[in-house]
Design an enzyme around this catalytic site. Structure first.
Site, mmCIF file in Angstrom:
data_model
loop_
_atom_site.group_PDB
_atom_site.id
_atom_site.type_symbol
_atom_site.label_atom_id
_atom_site.label_comp_id
_atom_site.label_asym_id
_atom_site.label_seq_id
_atom_site.Cartn_x
_atom_site.Cartn_y
_atom_site.Cartn_z
ATOM 1 N N LYS A 46 35.467 -43.208 -39.886
ATOM 2 C CA LYS A 46 36.236 -42.054 -40.194
ATOM 3 C C LYS A 46 37.688 -42.084 -40.029
ATOM 4 O O LYS A 46 38.129 -43.010 -39.108
ATOM 5 C CB LYS A 46 35.641 -41.096 -39.338
ATOM 6 C CG LYS A 46 34.066 -40.684 -39.665
ATOM 7 C CD LYS A 46 33.334 -39.686 -38.900
ATOM 8 C CE LYS A 46 31.934 -39.517 -39.052
ATOM 9 N NZ LYS A 46 31.378 -38.446 -37.892
ATOM 10 N N TYR A 102 28.782 -34.517 -46.912
ATOM 11 C CA TYR A 102 28.068 -33.765 -45.747
ATOM 12 C C TYR A 102 27.205 -32.433 -46.212
ATOM 13 O O TYR A 102 27.142 -31.705 -45.536
ATOM 14 C CB TYR A 102 29.025 -33.397 -44.826
ATOM 15 C CG TYR A 102 29.555 -34.391 -43.738
ATOM 16 C CD1 TYR A 102 28.311 -35.173 -43.107
ATOM 17 C CD2 TYR A 102 30.835 -34.592 -43.661
ATOM 18 C CE1 TYR A 102 28.691 -36.190 -42.184
ATOM 19 C CE2 TYR A 102 31.058 -35.963 -42.779
ATOM 20 C CZ TYR A 102 30.117 -36.449 -41.815
ATOM 21 O OH TYR A 102 30.344 -37.412 -41.087
ATOM 22 N N ASN A 144 34.274 -38.667 -33.709
ATOM 23 C CA ASN A 144 32.897 -39.736 -32.985
ATOM 24 C C ASN A 144 33.169 -40.960 -33.901
ATOM 25 O O ASN A 144 32.276 -41.634 -33.848
ATOM 26 C CB ASN A 144 31.660 -39.111 -33.085
ATOM 27 C CG ASN A 144 31.188 -38.619 -34.244
ATOM 28 O OD1 ASN A 144 31.675 -38.868 -35.489
ATOM 29 N ND2 ASN A 144 29.948 -38.168 -34.108
ATOM 30 N N HIS A 187 30.532 -42.942 -39.208
ATOM 31 C CA HIS A 187 29.051 -42.593 -39.610
ATOM 32 C C HIS A 187 28.180 -43.676 -40.243
ATOM 33 O O HIS A 187 28.545 -44.829 -40.743
ATOM 34 C CB HIS A 187 29.564 -41.711 -41.036
ATOM 35 C CG HIS A 187 28.465 -41.247 -42.015
ATOM 36 N ND1 HIS A 187 27.592 -40.296 -41.744
ATOM 37 C CD2 HIS A 187 27.654 -42.098 -43.096
ATOM 38 C CE1 HIS A 187 26.673 -40.393 -42.416
ATOM 39 N NE2 HIS A 187 26.731 -41.311 -43.429
ATOM 40 N N GLU A 220 24.037 -42.023 -50.427
ATOM 41 C CA GLU A 220 25.303 -42.188 -49.900
ATOM 42 C C GLU A 220 26.083 -43.368 -50.373
ATOM 43 O O GLU A 220 27.182 -43.466 -50.852
ATOM 44 C CB GLU A 220 25.316 -42.266 -48.412
ATOM 45 C CG GLU A 220 24.897 -40.924 -47.652
ATOM 46 C CD GLU A 220 24.767 -40.998 -46.071
ATOM 47 O OE1 GLU A 220 24.789 -39.930 -45.643
ATOM 48 O OE2 GLU A 220 24.907 -42.069 -45.378
#
Ligand code: ADP
Length: 160
Positions: free
Chosen positions: A20, A60, A123, A126, A137
Site C-alpha cells: 500500500k 474494497y 498496515n 494487502h 483481485e
C-alpha cells in the site's frame, strides 16, 4: 520424478499481494518482496500504479458498509501501490501468515505487519484472503497478458 512435478503443478496457486502507499513511501518494497522471494514463492506479475478512488472502491467493495471505508479508499488511492501476483503451493493462506493480522498491534513479531507497522489504518500490505478473492483481485488489477508463466530454476530445489 515426473509424477512429483505433475503433483506440484496441480498444487500451484496464485495470490494478489499489494504494498500500500505507506509501504511504498516508507521504502519497504525490497524488504517485503524479499520475504516472499526467499520463502520460495515465484513472482509472476508486478507493477507500480496509483489507483483512482473508484478503483480502490472496487477493490474494497466487500467493506463498503464499514465506517472506515471512505478513509481506506482515500488512502489506497493517495499514492503509488506496488501490485503483485505471487505463485506457489499454499501461497494464498501462507501469504496471509507472512503478512500477519489486520491490526499490526495484534500481529506476531516476524510477520510483515508485526515487524513493520503500528496502526490498522497504515498496515502496509494487502493479501487476498481466499481462492475466490485471489481470482477476482488478480483479474481486477492485471490483464491476463501481464501474468508471466515461467519455470524458475529454484523450483526443483524448493519443491524437490
Ligand atoms: P485484511 O487487509 O487483513 O484482509 P480487512 O479486509 O478486514 O483486513 O480490511 C481491509 C483493510 O481495511 C485493512 O487492511 C486495513 O487497512 C483497513 N481496516 C480494517 N479495519 C480497520 C479499522 N478498524 N480502521 C481503519 N482501517 C481498517
Amino acid at each position: 520424478m515426473l509424477q512429483d512435478q505433475e503433483a506440484h503443478a496441480a498444487e500451484m496457486e496464485r495470490t494478489f499481494i499489494a504494498i500500500k502507499p505507506d509501504g511504498v513511501q516508507r521504502g519497504l518494497i525490497s524488504e517485503i518482496v524479499n520475504r516472499f522471494e526467499r520463502k520460495g514463492y515465484k513472482l509472476v506479475a508486478i507493477k507500480l500504479i496509483v489507483p483512482s478512488k473508484g478503483f480502490a472502491e472496487k477493490h474494497y467493495h466487500d467493506l463498503k458498509e464499514r465506517p472506515f471505508f471512505n478513509g481506506l479508499c482515500d488512502f489506497l488511492s493517495s499514492g503509488p501501490v506496488l501490485a503483485m501476483v505471487w505463485e506457489g503451493e499454499g501461497v494464498i493462506k501462507y501469504g496471509r501468515k507472512l503478512i500477519g493480522a489486520t491490526d499490526p498491534q495484534k500481529s506476531e513479531p516476524g510477520t510483515i505487519r508485526g515487524d513493520l507497522g503500528v496502526v490498522v489504518g497504515r498496515n502496509i500490505i494487502h493479501g487476498s484472503d481466499g481462492p475466490e478473492t485471489a481470482k477476482d483481485e488478480i483479474a481486477l488489477w492485471f490483464e491476463p497478458k501481464e501474468l508471466v508463466s515461467y519455470t524458475s530454476n529454484a523450483e526443483k530445489w524448493v519443491y524437490g
